[in-house]
Design an enzyme around this catalytic site. Structure first.
Site, short mmCIF file in Angstrom:
data_model
loop_
_atom_site.label_atom_id
_atom_site.label_comp_id
_atom_site.label_asym_id
_atom_site.label_seq_id
_atom_site.Cartn_x
_atom_site.Cartn_y
_atom_site.Cartn_z
N SER A 106 14.66 35.75 45.99
CA SER A 106 15.35 35.85 47.26
C SER A 106 15.12 34.59 48.10
O SER A 106 15.43 33.49 47.66
CB SER A 106 14.88 37.13 47.97
OG SER A 106 15.65 37.40 49.11
N HIS A 131 19.93 36.39 45.04
CA HIS A 131 20.86 37.47 45.37
C HIS A 131 21.40 37.25 46.78
O HIS A 131 20.96 36.35 47.49
CB HIS A 131 20.21 38.85 45.22
CG HIS A 131 19.07 39.11 46.15
ND1 HIS A 131 18.32 40.26 46.10
CD2 HIS A 131 18.54 38.37 47.18
CE1 HIS A 131 17.39 40.23 47.04
NE2 HIS A 131 17.51 39.10 47.71
#
Length: 209
Positions: A106, A131
């Protein structure tokens, strides 16, 4: 239940150095900071962001030309906290070298790829995950709508940052980040998130310094 990070910090070893004024003790992270090494370890949140930004600014003030080394092992966290670190990395004058040990997921992956071009590394068994941002809101329908619009803008901005640092086109980045996308170090290299997978230190480079 005690915070595991707090427990670990209570066990941080001390390093004793001999100086012309006698012995001096440092915690291990302060000693590594003297070598221009910063650790981004654990969830990215406001407290960690404040400390990392402060260390970056301190090292710039100490020597605005010498490289800073950032070691990353993070599952990600708060987007705004990560963006504060990202913006500070781009703002300061010294180049920031990044290295993933363990994982960079992330926001951790964004900080990894934000290192100076040619100086973004991962150890062979590191895991990288990218993501799109996520969030949950409650309240009036109009407020929820505004939050949704804001997170879409943030998604667009994060995509643009990955485009800038990987060299991939926007559509590829958007497709890749649509769901949790896990990569090995080698796959991250091929995608453009990093520049090299390193298995051991470059001894010749150390000796030439």
């Amino acid at each position: 239940m005690r915070d595991p990070i707090e427990t670990v910090m209570n066990l941080v070893p001390m390093v004793v150095e001999q100086t012309n004024r006698g012995e001096r003790a440092y915690d291990i992270f302060s000693r590594l900071l003297k070598e221009r090494i910063i650790f981004v370890n654990g969830p990215v949140e406001d407290g960690m962001s404040m400390l990392v930004c402060a260390q970056l600014l301190f090292l710039e003030a100490e020597n605005p030309k010498k490289e800073i080394n950032m070691y990353i092992n993070s599952p990600g966290g708060v987007v705004t906290s990560g963006m504060a670190i990202y913006d500070t990395m781009q703002f300061i004058r010294p180049p920031v070298s990044t290295l993933c040990m363990g994982q960079a997921a992330s926001m951790g992956s964004l900080l990894l790829t934000a290192g100076a071009t040619g100086h973004r590394y991962a150890l062979p068994n590191a895991r990288i995950m990218v993501h799109q941002p996520s969030g949950g809101f409650q309240g009036q329908a109009s407020d929820i709508e505004r939050h949704a619009q804001d997170i879409i803008k943030m998604k667009r901005r994060l995509n643009e940052i990955y485009v800038k640092h990987t060299g991939r086109d926007y559509d590829t980045i958007e497709r890749t980040l649509d769901r949790d996308h896990f990569m090995t170090a080698q796959e991250a290299l091929e995608f453009g998130l990093i520049d090299k997978v390193v298995e051991a230190r470059d001894v010749s480079a150390d000796e030439s310094k």
